[in-house]
Design a protein around this motif. Structure first.
Motif, short mmCIF file in Angstrom:
data_model
loop_
_atom_site.label_atom_id
_atom_site.label_comp_id
_atom_site.label_asym_id
_atom_site.label_seq_id
_atom_site.Cartn_x
_atom_site.Cartn_y
_atom_site.Cartn_z
N VAL B 88 12.33 -8.35 -3.80
CA VAL B 88 11.25 -7.75 -3.02
C VAL B 88 10.89 -8.77 -1.95
O VAL B 88 11.30 -9.91 -2.02
CB VAL B 88 10.03 -7.44 -3.91
N TYR B 89 10.16 -8.33 -0.97
CA TYR B 89 9.81 -9.22 0.12
C TYR B 89 8.48 -9.90 -0.17
O TYR B 89 7.56 -9.27 -0.66
CB TYR B 89 9.71 -8.44 1.41
N ASP B 90 8.41 -11.18 0.14
CA ASP B 90 7.10 -11.79 0.08
C ASP B 90 6.37 -11.34 1.34
O ASP B 90 6.97 -10.76 2.25
CB ASP B 90 7.20 -13.33 0.00
N ASN B 91 5.10 -11.62 1.38
CA ASN B 91 4.35 -11.25 2.58
C ASN B 91 4.32 -9.76 2.85
O ASN B 91 4.28 -9.34 3.99
CB ASN B 91 4.98 -11.92 3.81
N MET B 92 4.44 -8.96 1.80
CA MET B 92 4.47 -7.53 2.03
C MET B 92 3.65 -6.84 0.95
O MET B 92 3.72 -7.20 -0.21
CB MET B 92 5.92 -7.07 1.98
N LYS B 93 2.89 -5.83 1.38
CA LYS B 93 2.10 -5.09 0.39
C LYS B 93 2.92 -3.93 -0.17
O LYS B 93 3.89 -3.50 0.47
CB LYS B 93 0.83 -4.55 1.05
N SER B 94 2.48 -3.41 -1.29
CA SER B 94 3.22 -2.33 -1.95
C SER B 94 3.48 -1.18 -1.00
O SER B 94 4.60 -0.69 -0.89
CB SER B 94 2.44 -1.81 -3.15
N TRP B 95 2.45 -0.74 -0.31
CA TRP B 95 2.63 0.43 0.55
C TRP B 95 3.56 0.12 1.72
O TRP B 95 4.33 0.96 2.15
CB TRP B 95 1.28 0.98 1.04
N GLU B 96 3.51 -1.16 2.18
CA GLU B 96 4.39 -1.54 3.29
C GLU B 96 5.85 -1.54 2.85
O GLU B 96 6.76 -1.20 3.61
CB GLU B 96 4.03 -2.93 3.82
N LYS B 128 -2.48 -0.39 -6.91
CA LYS B 128 -1.87 -1.62 -6.40
C LYS B 128 -1.40 -1.45 -4.96
O LYS B 128 -0.65 -2.26 -4.44
CB LYS B 128 -0.66 -2.01 -7.27
N ARG B 129 -1.82 -0.38 -4.33
CA ARG B 129 -1.36 -0.03 -2.99
C ARG B 129 -1.43 -1.19 -1.99
O ARG B 129 -0.49 -1.45 -1.26
CB ARG B 129 -2.21 1.13 -2.48
N ASP B 130 -2.52 -1.93 -2.02
CA ASP B 130 -2.70 -2.99 -1.03
C ASP B 130 -2.44 -4.38 -1.58
O ASP B 130 -2.77 -5.38 -0.96
CB ASP B 130 -4.11 -2.91 -0.43
N GLU B 131 -1.86 -4.43 -2.78
CA GLU B 131 -1.54 -5.73 -3.35
C GLU B 131 -0.19 -6.20 -2.81
O GLU B 131 0.70 -5.39 -2.57
CB GLU B 131 -1.41 -5.62 -4.88
N PRO B 132 -0.03 -7.53 -2.66
CA PRO B 132 1.29 -8.03 -2.26
C PRO B 132 2.32 -7.70 -3.35
O PRO B 132 2.00 -7.80 -4.54
CB PRO B 132 1.09 -9.54 -2.16
#
Ligand SMILES: Nc1ncnc2c1ncn2[C@@H]1O[C@H](COP(=O)(O)OP(=O)(O)OP(=O)(O)O)[C@@H](O)[C@H]1O
Ligand SMILES: [Mg+2]
Lengths: 304, 328
Positions: B88-96, B128-132
């Motif tokens: 998964v990408y760091d610096n990215m939120k679930s929705w992103e 968790k939508r806005d969680e990294p």
């Protein structure tokens, strides 16, 4: 509505989110500002109240800033791109990209533009400082514009060098090492070659060989592979009252007209960038084991 | 109806190593297909070919009738893939994360926003939508990855060992989720080397070893046909010695052992004594249902008192061990 390249959106989002981008930009500007101030302090004491003082300060400022910015662009852009595709492989996200409906071209292009966007930010940041030099006089608009074009072209070429290694190798450390290695080889190797060749040719070669058209073109070609030599040569031509786009080489018998070094440099860089970009696109395929991959790499290298 | 997955003599070599050997596989639409095999059997290789990530050396693979080598882009649209290892990408939120893959599949912006909400709801990650992404637990990442694989509404979901590294609760949640997906009409191909993990949720299974398909079909069908003979468990309250004697000489009983004794060891002296309590005997019985009835009648007629007489249902694990026996 036309959608932006998904890779570009993603990379810009995460690149600009972390503190890293700002730290890098800050360091870059601090180095530039520091060098400028030091230089200004040194020159202004020497020059005193000369009538030409302003012009000379302007010129010194301009060349120093341009040189420091060029060095920084040479080192930063390949690092920005060399981690890009290899980083996806390392993070095990690469297969997901390749298995999606993204085309190899979209992946490569997105990676390139997101790195270049950042490089352009760095280049734009020096424009005000350059304008300052412009205000002091002694530097023409043509010089400023050529410097900016040179910086942009260099950013593109060195970014595609990083990108190529990134598409070829599976680790970002490896890709970055090879990218930096390539750039050091270019920046140091070409002057070295020129020195060696001129030492060998020195006195023992008849002057009609040195004056021959093909030798003139070849030497200009080699020199135009090197940003510092090409742009530096352009600057001294302009200072000597030469044409912006052409250089007239006077030989014993005739005058040979060649494009100005910066023009050659720009054209050659864009050609090499295109080739490297095409090779990278060909390399963007699912991660595959040994044999296949080597075969593809060979093919891609031939194509490039 | 054409099967959603079809392979013909699918073969893949890595150098001289034959990873897939003329694999012929068919998965009907709407199935949950469990792909089972020991480590190195060729499960991941098959799945990577089906997701167009790996070209076959020879043979053919089709998804919904579309060749993976000739029209990979069409296949990519049909298949959602969750690899065994994914980042998964760091610096990215679930929705992103979902948004990015939505863009990669060319889903229009408006539909994407709606889908992200629905899918996060489906995999129970709406909170968790806005969680990294990096801050999610392994089970959550797995579910997010499943939502990602669903972004372009594929007809076939290929999940490579999705349950590895999950705790029992997360496994149950995953199983429920897969059932929900099946109810939505998705075909699911799921690999594992742990049989029990698949036994309950699959409608079909395929057993692969060393690149060869050893058995494939509906779970019930496999259970029925793959079992060579039944094990009958007999608990004797009185007359154990006589029962042993009768069973040992019975033509349909291939093997007899006392409970607790290791498989393969025949009954040994001394004979069982009723004083030491009821005994349980396990008979490997080759006859059919009627013969089994006759056996029970015989034992009773001979005065053996029986409190329990039942066929043991071998589970997939037994079949797996049986089928793959001797090749490894
Ligand atoms: N990239 C590769 N290079 C060389 N050989 C490989 C490669 N990938 C797989 N193999 C070989 O192919 C065979 C099948 O591997 P595969 O990964 O498909 O097995 P698997 O069933 O997924 O196993 P596991 O349960 O361990 O995931 C193995 O013998 C393996 O060594
Ligand atoms: Mg595997």
């Amino acid at each position: 509505m036309l959608e932006l390249n998904p890779i570009l959106v993603k990379d810009l989002r995460s690149r600009m989110r972390g503190a890293r981008a700002y730290i890098l930009l800050t360091i870059y500007l601090l180095i530039l500002a520091g060098v400028t101030l030091l230089l200004y302090a040194a020159i202004s004491r020497d020059i005193g109240s000369d009538l030409n003082a302003g012009r000379r300060i302007g010129q010194a400022l301009f060349f120093t800033i341009a040189t420091v910015a060029l060095i920084e662009v040479c080192l930063i852009t390949p690092v920005l791109t060399s981690g890009s595709i290899a980083g996806e492989k390392e993070r095990q996200t690469y297969d997901l990209l390749v298995a999606s409906l993204l085309t190899p071209w979209q992946i490569v292009w997105g990676k390139l533009v997101s790195a270049l966007a950042f490089a352009l930010l760095l280049i734009t940041a020096i424009v005000p400082v350059m304008s300052l030099a412009f205000l002091f006089g002694g530097v023409g608009l043509a010089e400023v514009l050529i410097a900016i074009v040179g910086l942009i072209v260099t950013a593109i070429l060195y970014a595609t060098i990083g990108l190529f290694w990134s598409a070829l190798l599976n680790s970002s450390l490896g890709a970055t090492s090879f990218a930096i290695g390539t750039i050091i080889a270019l920046l140091l190797g070409i002057p070295f070659l020129i020195v060696i060749v001129s030492l060998i040719l020195g006195s023992s070669v008849p002057s009609d060989l040195l004056d021959s058209v093909w030798f003139i073109y070849l030497s200009r070609f080699v020199a135009a592979l090197h940003p510092f030599i090409a742009l530096g040569a352009t600057a001294s031509q302009l200072a000597g009252g030469g044409d912006t786009f052409f250089e007239v080489v006077r030989t014993g018998s005739t005058n040979v007209v060649v494009p100005s070094p910066w023009v050659l440099y720009t054209v050659l860089s864009l050609i090499f960038s295109t080739l490297l970009l095409a090779a990278s696109v060909r390399l963007v395929q699912p991660v595959q084991p040994g044999a296949d991959r080597k075969k593809r790499v060979r093919k891609a290298v031939e194509a490039g | 109806m054409t099967p959603i997955v079809e392979t013909h003599d699918l073969t893949r070599r890595y150098g001289t190593n034959l990873a897939l050997d003329h694999l012929n596989l068919a998965i009907p639409e709407g199935a949950i297909f469990g792909f089972i095999g020991p480590n190195g059997a060729g499960k991941t290789t098959t799945m990577r070919i089906l997701t167009t990530l790996l070209p076959p050396t020879s043979g053919e693979a089709r998804v919904a009738g579309v060749s993976v080598t000739r029209e990979p882009r069409v296949v990519r649209r049909l298949v959602g893939f969750m690899p065994d290892f994914f980042g998964v990408y760091d610096n990215m939120k679930s929705w992103e994360y979902l948004d990015f893959f939505g863009r990669s599949y060319g889903i229009p912006a408006q539909r994407r926003q709606q889908l992200i909400g629905e899918l996060l709801e489906l995999v129970d990650l709406a909170h968790k939508r806005d969680e990294p992404v990096m801050s999610l637990s392994r089970g959550m990442k797995q579910r997010l990855s499943l939502a990602r694989a669903m972004m372009h509404d594929p007809r076939l979901l290929i999940l490579d060992e999705p349950a590895s590294g999950l705790d029992p609760r997360a496994r149950i949640e995953l199983r429920e989720l897969l059932k929900e997906l099946r109810a939505m009409g998705k075909t699911i191909m799921i690999s594992s080397h742990i049989l029990t993990e698949l036994a309950e949720m699959c409608t079909h299974i395929g057993i692969i070893e060393r690149g060869k398909l050893l058995a494939a079909g509906e779970v019930q069908e496999i259970l029925r046909t793959m079992r060579p003979h039944r094990i009958v468990e007999i608990r004797v309250v009185a007359g154990a010695a006589r029962a042993e004697e009768l069973l040992r000489t019975h033509p349909d009983v291939l093997e007899l052992r006392r409970e607790g004794a290791r498989a393969g060891t025949e009954v040994e002296e001394p004979p069982l004594d009723d004083e030491t309590g009821p005994h349980t005997l396990l008979a490997d019985f080759a006859g059919d249902e009627h013969a089994l009835g006759d056996l029970l009648a015989l034992l009773i007629a001979e005065g053996v008192r029986i409190s329990h007489f039942a066929e043991q249902f071998g589970d997939l694990e037994d079949i797996f061990l049986h089928v793959t026996k001797g090749i490894v």
